[in-house]
Design a protein around this motif. Structure first.
Motif, PDB file in Angstrom:
ATOM      1  N   ILE A 126      10.785  17.671  -1.049  1.00  0.00           N
ATOM      2  CA  ILE A 126      10.267  16.755  -0.037  1.00  0.00           C
ATOM      3  C   ILE A 126       8.830  17.129   0.313  1.00  0.00           C
ATOM      4  O   ILE A 126       8.524  18.308   0.537  1.00  0.00           O
ATOM      5  N   LYS A 127       7.964  16.142   0.384  1.00  0.00           N
ATOM      6  CA  LYS A 127       6.591  16.393   0.812  1.00  0.00           C
ATOM      7  C   LYS A 127       6.600  16.842   2.266  1.00  0.00           C
ATOM      8  O   LYS A 127       7.281  16.258   3.121  1.00  0.00           O
TER       9      LYS A 127
ATOM     10  N   LEU B  89       0.818  -1.213   0.000  1.00  0.00           N
ATOM     11  CA  LEU B  89       0.000   0.000   0.000  1.00  0.00           C
ATOM     12  C   LEU B  89       0.850   1.261   0.000  1.00  0.00           C
ATOM     13  O   LEU B  89       1.844   1.348   0.734  1.00  0.00           O
ATOM     14  N   PRO B  90       0.485   2.269  -0.797  1.00  0.00           N
ATOM     15  CA  PRO B  90       1.159   3.568  -0.663  1.00  0.00           C
ATOM     16  C   PRO B  90       0.853   4.170   0.704  1.00  0.00           C
ATOM     17  O   PRO B  90      -0.124   3.801   1.365  1.00  0.00           O
ATOM     18  N   SER B  91       1.695   5.115   1.127  1.00  0.00           N
ATOM     19  CA  SER B  91       1.604   5.642   2.498  1.00  0.00           C
ATOM     20  C   SER B  91       0.222   6.185   2.836  1.00  0.00           C
ATOM     21  O   SER B  91      -0.276   5.981   3.948  1.00  0.00           O
TER      22      SER B  91
ATOM     23  N   ASP C 187      15.488  -5.138  12.753  1.00  0.00           N
ATOM     24  CA  ASP C 187      14.373  -5.946  13.253  1.00  0.00           C
ATOM     25  C   ASP C 187      13.038  -5.450  12.729  1.00  0.00           C
ATOM     26  O   ASP C 187      12.170  -6.248  12.356  1.00  0.00           O
ATOM     27  N   LEU C 188      12.862  -4.129  12.675  1.00  0.00           N
ATOM     28  CA  LEU C 188      11.609  -3.583  12.165  1.00  0.00           C
ATOM     29  C   LEU C 188      11.408  -3.968  10.696  1.00  0.00           C
ATOM     30  O   LEU C 188      10.304  -4.327  10.274  1.00  0.00           O
ATOM     31  N   ALA C 189      12.482  -3.898   9.918  1.00  0.00           N
ATOM     32  CA  ALA C 189      12.390  -4.257   8.503  1.00  0.00           C
ATOM     33  C   ALA C 189      12.062  -5.738   8.353  1.00  0.00           C
ATOM     34  O   ALA C 189      11.218  -6.124   7.524  1.00  0.00           O
ATOM     35  N   ALA C 190      12.712  -6.592   9.149  1.00  0.00           N
ATOM     36  CA  ALA C 190      12.447  -8.034   9.078  1.00  0.00           C
ATOM     37  C   ALA C 190      11.029  -8.358   9.529  1.00  0.00           C
ATOM     38  O   ALA C 190      10.380  -9.274   8.992  1.00  0.00           O
ATOM     39  N   PHE C 191      10.530  -7.588  10.492  1.00  0.00           N
ATOM     40  CA  PHE C 191       9.180  -7.821  11.015  1.00  0.00           C
ATOM     41  C   PHE C 191       8.113  -7.353  10.029  1.00  0.00           C
ATOM     42  O   PHE C 191       6.968  -7.795  10.084  1.00  0.00           O
ATOM     43  N   GLY C 192       8.475  -6.449   9.130  1.00  0.00           N
ATOM     44  CA  GLY C 192       7.530  -5.963   8.127  1.00  0.00           C
ATOM     45  C   GLY C 192       6.893  -4.635   8.441  1.00  0.00           C
ATOM     46  O   GLY C 192       5.919  -4.247   7.784  1.00  0.00           O
ATOM     47  N   ALA C 193       7.438  -3.911   9.425  1.00  0.00           N
ATOM     48  CA  ALA C 193       6.907  -2.572   9.697  1.00  0.00           C
ATOM     49  C   ALA C 193       7.134  -1.694   8.463  1.00  0.00           C
ATOM     50  O   ALA C 193       8.269  -1.560   8.012  1.00  0.00           O
ATOM     51  N   PRO C 194       6.077  -1.113   7.899  1.00  0.00           N
ATOM     52  CA  PRO C 194       6.237  -0.404   6.625  1.00  0.00           C
ATOM     53  C   PRO C 194       6.872   0.970   6.740  1.00  0.00           C
ATOM     54  O   PRO C 194       7.469   1.457   5.787  1.00  0.00           O
ATOM     55  N   VAL C 195       6.738   1.618   7.917  1.00  0.00           N
ATOM     56  CA  VAL C 195       7.192   2.992   8.083  1.00  0.00           C
ATOM     57  C   VAL C 195       7.873   3.143   9.435  1.00  0.00           C
ATOM     58  O   VAL C 195       7.393   2.624  10.440  1.00  0.00           O
ATOM     59  N   ILE C 196       8.982   3.868   9.457  1.00  0.00           N
ATOM     60  CA  ILE C 196       9.581   4.296  10.712  1.00  0.00           C
ATOM     61  C   ILE C 196       9.529   5.815  10.747  1.00  0.00           C
ATOM     62  O   ILE C 196       9.928   6.495   9.799  1.00  0.00           O
TER      63      ILE C 196
ATOM     64  N   GLY D  77      16.288   9.810   0.562  1.00  0.00           N
ATOM     65  CA  GLY D  77      15.015   9.176   0.249  1.00  0.00           C
ATOM     66  C   GLY D  77      13.948   9.345   1.303  1.00  0.00           C
ATOM     67  O   GLY D  77      13.029   8.516   1.387  1.00  0.00           O
ATOM     68  N   LEU D  78      14.043  10.400   2.102  1.00  0.00           N
ATOM     69  CA  LEU D  78      13.014  10.645   3.114  1.00  0.00           C
ATOM     70  C   LEU D  78      11.662  10.874   2.437  1.00  0.00           C
ATOM     71  O   LEU D  78      11.552  11.639   1.483  1.00  0.00           O
ATOM     72  N   SER D  79      10.618  10.205   2.936  1.00  0.00           N
ATOM     73  CA  SER D  79       9.308  10.268   2.290  1.00  0.00           C
ATOM     74  C   SER D  79       8.514  11.515   2.649  1.00  0.00           C
ATOM     75  O   SER D  79       7.724  12.013   1.842  1.00  0.00           O
TER      76      SER D  79
END
Length: 395
Positions: free
Chosen positions: A178-179, A27-29, A81-90, A138-140
């Motif tokens: 940047i948005k 999903l997009p943000s 760990d967050l990336a491996a767990f699948g957290a989409p956004v930090i 690459g900050l969103s």
């Protein structure tokens, strides 16, 4: 979050969400709130230090060095760990995250792991040079806290020039590509500034604005008596909806949201039912996908010292510490009674929440506010829906 522009102005349709199978990884943000798997967006309060002293700060921050913050290496292990767990956004927050010298390094590390990285800041430290660096890694998104026009904001932030600094920081971000968006916490002292904030959006061409309902925590707990009455809150949502609609009618399409009071969802649906019954059906479908408050489920928080909380406001309910156990293990610990109940609050709330027609839409609203009123599973005192509105059966 309740998307006024998404729901009331039709910026998002149910089909937009279904196209991505509702999985957070795809999903997009702007559609993440409708995900089916509810992988948590994680707020990392990477430092408690701040160059301002906001009167409603949930972390009680000050411009001093605080001990025991996670190191750069510990931060990278957290991101792994967050990336491996699948957290989409930090979401890098504070205090003021730009006071950490390794913010850029850690944000770049997160984007390199495939995560979306955003920051929440007071904006005053974003120079042109910093903005360019944030864009290159690459900050969103950059969310800037702004709680009124100049006089109001500077008083809230405890520093003259805070408003001018925040505006300059946002301009630097936009110039770098940047948005950028505004985070506005509403209370009696800045309610009169809300209409003018829409003028500011137009003037500065800002793409997003989040209106936060007050949460009684940190220094914000002292403002409880300054929170809006239920009637003032209803008028606020009416005003935000009308101002957003006017912008869309004028050919503009900002993203406008309200945050931390999920009674806004049913209220908006009932409003739409009177104005546009067909659109109201789509709004209800989207609200049911949203599921209401997501503390301990779709949003989580890691504090500067590694403690994990159900959300960034709820700092008296630690769930574990990432120095002892990976975030993913903490977040799925079936032995943690509070955490497991938060993942399915509907079974545990009582009082008017338990009997509420909108429980599946609101999710029981904000448990931290309910706890501040004396009962973590009791009603949220900021719910402004009437007894008739929560009990009247739909056609």
């Amino acid at each position: 979050m309740i998307g006024i522009s998404k729901l009331y102005c039709g910026a998002v349709e149910p089909s937009d969400v279904l196209r991505y199978n509702r999985h957070s990884g795809s999903l997009p943000s702007h559609l993440l709130q409708f995900s089916v798997d509810k992988k948590p967006v994680v707020v990392w309060n990477m430092t408690r230090r701040c160059n301002l002293k906001c009167i409603h700060c949930y972390s009680n921050s000050a411009d001093i060095d605080y001990p025991d913050e996670l190191t750069t290496d510990e931060g990278k292990r957290l991101i792994d760990d967050l990336a491996a767990f699948g957290a989409p956004v930090i979401l890098f927050s504070g205090g003021e995250p730009l006071l950490r010298q390794d913010l850029l390094e850690l944000a770049q590390y997160a984007t390199g792991k495939g995560m979306r990285a955003v920051i929440s800041t007071n904006g005053t430290l974003i120079t042109k040079e910093i903005a360019v660096k944030l864009q290159k890694i690459g900050l969103s998104y950059v969310g800037v806290s702004l709680d009124g026009l100049e006089k109001t904001h500077d008083r809230f932030r405890g520093k003259k020039g805070a408003f001018a600094g925040a505006i300059e920081g946002m301009r630097n971000c936009r110039e770098a590509g940047i948005k950028v968006g505004i985070r506005f916490t509403v209370n009696k002292h800045n309610l009169a500034d809300v209409p003018d904030m829409f003028g500011l959006l137009r003037e500065e061409k800002i793409e997003r604005m989040c209106f936060y309902h007050l949460v009684y925590t940190g220094r914000g707990s002292k403002l409880r008596e300054e929170d809006l009455t239920h009637e003032e809150t209803r008028k606020l949502i009416d005003m935000i909806a009308a101002k957003t609609r006017q912008m869309f009618d004028d050919g503009l399409s900002p993203e406008i949201l309200t945050v931390d009071n999920h009674a806004d969802g049913p209220y908006l649906y009932l409003k739409m039912k009177e104005e546009n019954p067909e659109r109201a059906k789509e709004v209800l479908e989207l609200l049911e996908m949203n599921e209401g408050n997501s503390s301990g489920h779709g949003i989580g928080c890691v504090s500067w010292d590694g403690e994990v909380y159900p959300d960034q406001f709820w700092r008296n309910q630690p769930l574990g510490n990432v120095r002892q156990k990976p975030f993913g293990e903490i977040w799925t610990d079936e032995k943690n009674e509070l955490l497991m109940k938060l993942k399915d609050k509907k079974k545990h709330v009582h009082g008017r929440c338990a009997a509420c027609l909108w429980l599946t839409v609101c999710g029981g609203n904000f448990r931290a506010r309910a706890e501040s009123a004396g009962d973590v599973w009791g009603p949220d005192p900021a719910c402004y829906l009437t007894d008739e509105e929560i009990s009247k059966k739909e056609d």
